[in-house]
Each structure stands twice: as structure tokens, then as C-alpha cells.
Enzyme design. Structure first.
Site, short mmCIF file in Angstrom:
data_model
loop_
_atom_site.label_atom_id
_atom_site.label_comp_id
_atom_site.label_asym_id
_atom_site.label_seq_id
_atom_site.Cartn_x
_atom_site.Cartn_y
_atom_site.Cartn_z
N TYR A 75 -27.67 8.03 4.10
CA TYR A 75 -27.76 7.00 4.79
C TYR A 75 -27.04 7.21 6.23
O TYR A 75 -26.06 7.87 6.48
CB TYR A 75 -27.60 5.60 4.40
CG TYR A 75 -26.14 5.59 3.79
CD1 TYR A 75 -25.95 5.96 2.43
CD2 TYR A 75 -25.06 5.20 4.53
CE1 TYR A 75 -24.49 5.76 1.89
CE2 TYR A 75 -23.65 4.95 3.92
CZ TYR A 75 -23.56 5.30 2.70
OH TYR A 75 -22.30 5.06 2.19
N GLU A 107 0.83 -1.20 -0.02
CA GLU A 107 -0.01 -0.08 0.04
C GLU A 107 0.94 1.33 0.09
O GLU A 107 1.86 1.29 0.80
CB GLU A 107 -0.85 0.04 1.19
CG GLU A 107 -1.79 1.37 1.58
CD GLU A 107 -2.49 1.80 0.68
OE1 GLU A 107 -3.15 1.12 -0.08
OE2 GLU A 107 -2.45 3.17 0.18
N GLN A 108 0.49 2.11 -0.83
CA GLN A 108 1.30 3.46 -1.09
C GLN A 108 1.49 4.31 0.12
O GLN A 108 2.38 5.14 0.48
CB GLN A 108 1.12 4.13 -2.34
CG GLN A 108 -0.43 4.90 -2.14
CD GLN A 108 -0.84 5.66 -3.35
OE1 GLN A 108 0.03 5.51 -4.37
NE2 GLN A 108 -2.06 6.11 -3.63
N ASP A 130 -11.89 -1.35 -8.57
CA ASP A 130 -11.89 -0.09 -9.11
C ASP A 130 -10.93 0.00 -10.39
O ASP A 130 -11.27 0.62 -11.32
CB ASP A 130 -11.56 1.18 -8.38
CG ASP A 130 -12.97 1.75 -7.71
OD1 ASP A 130 -14.04 0.88 -7.80
OD2 ASP A 130 -12.84 2.69 -7.31
N ARG A 184 -15.94 4.37 6.74
CA ARG A 184 -14.94 3.67 6.06
C ARG A 184 -14.03 3.24 6.89
O ARG A 184 -13.20 2.27 7.00
CB ARG A 184 -14.53 4.43 5.10
CG ARG A 184 -15.12 4.31 3.64
CD ARG A 184 -14.33 5.16 2.44
NE ARG A 184 -15.65 5.00 1.51
CZ ARG A 184 -15.49 4.48 0.46
NH1 ARG A 184 -14.06 3.85 0.02
NH2 ARG A 184 -16.45 4.42 -0.30
C1 LIG Z 1 -17.26 9.40 -2.18
C2 LIG Z 1 -17.33 7.98 -2.67
C3 LIG Z 1 -18.44 7.11 -2.18
C4 LIG Z 1 -18.58 5.84 -2.38
N1 LIG Z 1 -19.55 5.20 -1.67
C5 LIG Z 1 -19.87 3.74 -2.06
C6 LIG Z 1 -20.78 3.15 -1.47
O1 LIG Z 1 -21.75 3.51 -0.84
N2 LIG Z 1 -20.81 1.76 -1.82
C7 LIG Z 1 -20.15 1.29 -2.59
O2 LIG Z 1 -20.01 0.04 -2.76
N3 LIG Z 1 -19.01 1.88 -3.25
C8 LIG Z 1 -18.89 3.37 -2.86
N4 LIG Z 1 -17.82 3.84 -3.61
C9 LIG Z 1 -16.86 3.05 -4.43
C10 LIG Z 1 -15.86 2.62 -3.74
O3 LIG Z 1 -15.26 3.47 -2.76
C11 LIG Z 1 -14.74 2.11 -4.56
O4 LIG Z 1 -15.30 1.15 -5.60
C12 LIG Z 1 -13.96 1.05 -3.64
O5 LIG Z 1 -13.28 1.65 -2.69
C13 LIG Z 1 -12.86 0.14 -4.53
O6 LIG Z 1 -12.19 -0.52 -3.73
P1 LIG Z 1 -10.44 -0.81 -4.42
O7 LIG Z 1 -9.79 -1.46 -3.35
O8 LIG Z 1 -10.59 -1.39 -5.65
O9 LIG Z 1 -9.68 0.51 -4.46
P2 LIG Z 1 -9.60 1.76 -3.31
O10 LIG Z 1 -10.32 1.46 -2.23
O11 LIG Z 1 -9.47 3.08 -4.01
O12 LIG Z 1 -8.16 1.43 -2.91
C14 LIG Z 1 -6.85 1.16 -3.74
C15 LIG Z 1 -5.76 1.32 -2.84
O13 LIG Z 1 -4.81 1.25 -3.56
C16 LIG Z 1 -3.54 2.11 -3.08
N5 LIG Z 1 -2.86 2.56 -4.24
C17 LIG Z 1 -3.00 3.25 -5.49
N6 LIG Z 1 -2.22 3.30 -6.05
C18 LIG Z 1 -1.20 2.49 -5.67
C19 LIG Z 1 0.11 2.08 -6.01
N7 LIG Z 1 0.87 2.59 -7.20
N8 LIG Z 1 1.13 1.46 -5.14
C20 LIG Z 1 0.56 1.06 -4.16
N9 LIG Z 1 -0.81 1.24 -3.74
C21 LIG Z 1 -1.52 2.20 -4.51
C22 LIG Z 1 -4.52 3.59 -2.70
O14 LIG Z 1 -3.75 4.22 -1.77
C23 LIG Z 1 -5.71 2.68 -2.11
O15 LIG Z 1 -5.46 2.32 -0.56
C24 LIG Z 1 -17.63 5.37 -3.52
C25 LIG Z 1 -16.62 6.03 -3.84
C26 LIG Z 1 -16.34 7.35 -3.64
C27 LIG Z 1 -15.47 8.05 -4.33
#
Ligand SMILES: Cc1cc2nc3c(=O)[nH]c(=O)nc-3n(C[C@H](O)[C@H](O)[C@H](O)COP(=O)(O)OP(=O)(O)OC[C@H]3O[C@@H](n4cnc5c(N)ncnc54)[C@H](O)[C@@H]3O)c2cc1C
Length: 415
Positions: free
Chosen positions: A223, A41-42, A303, A117
Site C-alpha cells: 500500500y 521504553e528499553q 502484541d 511508522r
Molecule cells: C513487518 C510488520 C508489519 C506489520 N504491519 C502491520 C499493519 O499493517 N497493520 C497492523 O495493524 N499491524 C501490523 N503489524 C503488527 C504491529 O506492528 C504490532 O501488532 C504492533 O506494533 C503491536 O504494538 P505493541 O505496542 O503491542 O508492540 P510494539 O510496537 O512491538 O512495541 C513494544 C515496545 O516495547 C519495547 N520493549 C520490549 N521489551 C521491553 C522491556 N523489557 N522493557 C521496556 N521496553 C520494552 C520495545 O522496544 C517496543 O518499543 C506489523 C508487524 C510487523 C512485524
């Protein structure tokens, strides 16, 4: 809950990039299946993206299976109902019981939760107890040498892995390597958000419901969160600005800018928007559907593979599904044939997430219908909202583990 097998000597070196919701869930899901993973994790400490998250049964059933049910319940609020309202008059357009009468659990077999979160991250990382988690590691480059992936981090560390899983979010470095391009797109919509103490919202009807307030070119979703439902998380989305010029997904705003799209809206909406100082606008970004989710020994999840508009509240939920699917496939012999494992994974995940991505775009239009479309189209929208459980129950009913079992059983029958 899955029993945790004794620590195994996993011969496969799995590197998960990103310690977000996806990366942490995956590491835990692998651990529960006796497989180890290193998470890079960065951030120097686990960061929050957005303030809160709504977790639906397709994710909570998996988190319960990981043994997180009680921990999660203690920090979550179950909404009483799901309500769609007219943003200006406040009239109920459609409403469905969630916690009320135990309706949601009875239908989907798992709860619907609003959770901060930081609390979700705490529940996940607490269960991992820091094992295999490498903070302060920002991946800058990856390269395949034979069957081995070579990873380079900004802090100078170099690591080899047999499998790299890109859980590094919407601006993924791993995706760039797999697809050769960025493919992240500004949606043309932006948002303001906040977590407001319940006491500051005297005009809010049904304060513990999850509610969409709909109107021309904007909507507001909120919510309650926390074990005591003492705060409300809101997310107010507006059309525009047309272009997003900032390098980042946040820009500063002028005083009162956040309210411009909500002139004449119900007092509960204005109260929420004004409860705390608003200083930033969030650009909403998505990824275009990807043709390939994997290349060589690297694969995407969350994502990085399918960033979507949040209007079905499914970004985090589908990410948790991805994590469980990968863990199941790896545990079911996938480690012996990674190419096959990744093909199966893409086969299981691509169509579902693409459909939800598309549906979230379509929902944006419905939530933002301008008056100029006329009474007939507005009435059609209301009728569609009233069909929400029939139209979208499939999203919540999904069982990621059962889906993997079905594919494996199908392949065995065919063999
Ligand atoms: C304001 C907001 C509200 C939301 N509400 C909802 C909701 O109610 N319900 C829902 O299901 N979804 C919601 N989402 C979407 C949800 O937050 C994302 O879909 C989810 O967090 C994706 O998870 P992830 O682990 O793929 O990515 P993330 O949670 O974005 O995690 C990615 C991680 O990778 C790390 N990272 C990035 N680049 C690097 C790198 N080069 N090297 C090492 N580490 C790195 C980041 O620091 C981060 O910790 C919301 C999004 C936003 C922006």
C-alpha cells in the site's frame, strides 16, 4: 475529540512497559482522561518495528478522538481500493472501493490509512511531548509486594507502581511474569519487506490501492504511504523456512533468496521485490491465545497479549483498541477496583482478538493456496475474497469506546 482535563493528581501509579504503538496510545488516552502514566521504553530513542502500518477505522476513529486526526491525515495515504490479484497473471480477483467514492468512510465512519511508522510514532509522541516517557529503561524483573508492583530495569533503576501494563511486544517480560511461560511461536512463515519510491514501480497497476497478490505458498501485500503517496510499503510472505533457529526475528539472506518464492510472478511483484537490495528475512511470530491476561497488579496489551499474523493488518489496530479500552475502564472508576477492571478488560478483549488471530491463520492458507488444490478450491477462494466486506466488515466497524460503555451500562442495569 476528548477535551484534555487539567492535570490531575492521579493517585494511582500506572507504569506502562514499552513505548510502542500501544504504550504511547495508552499514555495519551489516559492523559486525555486526566490520568497520568509513566512509560518505560528499553530503546534509547523511540524505535520502529516494520516500516509502515495500515490503520483501519477501528483504530483511526480512536486516534481521531484523541485529537490526532489532522496530524495523521497529513502524513497518510488513503488507498483508492482494496484489490486481490492473481500473483502471476495480475488478474483482479476481487476489488472494493476505499477512498474511491468515499466508500470506506461512509461505511465505517473513519478513514483507512497507510502510514510510515516513524510518522505515526511522531504523531503519538509529539502529542505526548515526552511527558512521562522514560527512554533507556529495559524492564528485567517484576515482583508483587502486597498491592505494590516492584519493577527492576537493566539500567539499575527501581520503580514501584500500583498497576503495570505490559505493552512490551511479542517477547514480553510482563507476559512471562503473568503466564509463567514464553508462549511465543514461530508461524512457519517468513517475510521480506521494503519501502520503495513510487517512481521505481512503472509496472504497478493501481499504485495507490492496497493490494494482495496471491499465489502458491506466497503472497505480496502493498500500500502507498506518506502525505503525497510517494512511496509504497510492501510485505512479501512465503511459507518456511520450516524451523526458525535464530534467536532474533531477523536473519541475513543470500543474494536473490527473497525472490525464490516468486518465480514467474507478475512484473510488478518482481519489480517491487528487486527495487531495493534485500538483505534480511523476517520470521513471523505469534503468541498462542492466552488464558489469563492479568495477574496480581499486572495486565497485558497489544502484541504481548495477542501477537498475530499480519494478514488482516490488525496487530497495531487491535493494540490501539486495547489501549483505549484500558483508558476508558480506568477512567470509569476502574482505578478504585483494579481486579474488577482487569476482569472487565479481559472480558472485552479476549474473544475479539482471539477470533482475529485465528482468522489471520486461516487467511494465510487462502492467500497461499497451491495450484495442486485444484480449480474448484481456487474458485472457492476467489468467491471468499469477493465476500471480504461482508465477512470482515465487523473488524473495521468495531468501536472500542462504545463497547466499554455498553458493558458498563449492562452491569448497571443488572445491579
Ligand atoms: C513487518 C510488520 C508489519 C506489520 N504491519 C502491520 C499493519 O499493517 N497493520 C497492523 O495493524 N499491524 C501490523 N503489524 C503488527 C504491529 O506492528 C504490532 O501488532 C504492533 O506494533 C503491536 O504494538 P505493541 O505496542 O503491542 O508492540 P510494539 O510496537 O512491538 O512495541 C513494544 C515496545 O516495547 C519495547 N520493549 C520490549 N521489551 C521491553 C522491556 N523489557 N522493557 C521496556 N521496553 C520494552 C520495545 O522496544 C517496543 O518499543 C506489523 C508487524 C510487523 C512485524
Amino acid at each position: 475529540m476528548l477535551p484534555t482535563p487539567p492535570a490531575s493528581r492521579n493517585p494511582l501509579r500506572v507504569a506502562v512497559i514499552g513505548g510502542g504503538i500501544g504504550g504511547l496510545t495508552l499514555a495519551l488516552a489516559l492523559r486525555r482522561r486526566g490520568l497520568a502514566a509513566a512509560v518505560y521504553e528499553q530503546a534509547a530513542e523511540l524505535a520502529e518495528i516494520g516500516a509502515a502500518v495500515a490503520l483501519s477505522a477501528n483504530a483511526t476513529r480512536e486516534l481521531e478522538r484523541l485529537g490526532l486526526g489532522a496530524g495523521l491525515a497529513a502524513v497518510s495515504t488513503e488507498p483508492t481500493e482494496l484489490i486481490y490479484r492473481d500473483g502471476r497473471s495480475g488478474a483482479r480477483v476481487a476489488a472494493f472501493p476505499v477512498r474511491d467514492g468515499g466508500a470506506y468512510r461512509a461505511r465505517f465512519g473513519a478513514p483507512y490509512y497507510g502510514v510510515h511508522r516513524a510518522d505515526l510514532q511522531q504523531v503519538l509522541s509529539g502529542s505526548l511531548a515526552g511527558e512521562g516517557l522514560h527512554l533507556g529503561h529495559r524492564l528485567t524483573a517484576l515482583d508483587q509486594r502486597g498491592d505494590v508492583m516492584a519493577l527492576t530495569f537493566a539500567n539499575g533503576a527501581e520503580v514501584e507502581a500500583d498497576l503495570v501494563i505490559g505493552g512490551d511486544g511479542v517477547r514480553s517480560v510482563v507476559r512471562r511474569w503473568i503466564t509463567g511461560g514464553e508462549k511465543v511461536r514461530y508461524s512457519g512463515t517468513s517475510a521480506f519487506r521494503g519501502v520503495v519510491p513510487m517512481g521505481l514501480l512503472p509496472s504497478l497497476p493501481d499504485p495507490e490501492a492496497i493490494q494482495f497478490w496471491m499465489g502458491p505458498d506466497a503472497h505480496l501485500l502493498h500500500y502507498a504511504i506518506g502525505g503525497e503517496a510517494d512511496s509504497v510499503n510492501f510485505f512479501a510472505v512465503v511459507e518456511g523456512p520450516e524451523m526458525w533457529t535464530s534467536e532474533r526475528w531477523l536473519t541475513g539472506i543470500a543474494a536473490g533468496e527473497h525472490r525464490a518464492g516468486f518465480s514467474g510472478w507478475h512484473p510488478a511483484v518482481i519489480e517491487m521485490l528487486d527495487a531495493l537490495p534485500q538483505t534480511q528475512r523476517w520470521g513471523l511470530f505469534v503468541t498462542d491465545p492466552l488464558r489469563r491476561w492479568h495477574r496480581g497488579r499486572a495486565v497485558l496489551m497489544g502484541d504481548s497479549a495477542h501477537a498475530m499474523l499480519p494478514h488482516h493488518g490488525q496487530g497495531a489496530n487491535t493494540t490501539i483498541e486495547d489501549a483505549v479500552t484500558l483508558a476508558e475502564l480506568l477512567a470509569a472508576g476502574g482505578a478504585r477496583d483494579l481486579d474488577r477492571m482487569m476482569r472487565r478488560y479481559q472480558g472485552l478483549r479476549q474473544a475479539r482478538t482471539r477470533t482475529i488471530q485465528r482468522s489471520a491463520w486461516a487467511t494465510n492458507r487462502l492467500l497461499h493456496l497451491p495450484d495442486s488444490v485444484g480449480a474448484a478450491e481456487l474458485a472457492q477462494r476467489d468467491a471468499r475474497m469477493a465476500r471480504f466486506p461482508e465477512d470482515f466488515g465487523w473488524i473495521h466497524a468495531f468501536d472500542a469506546r462504545a463497547a466499554v460503555a455498553e458493558v458498563i451500562a449492562g452491569e448497571s442495569r443488572a445491579a
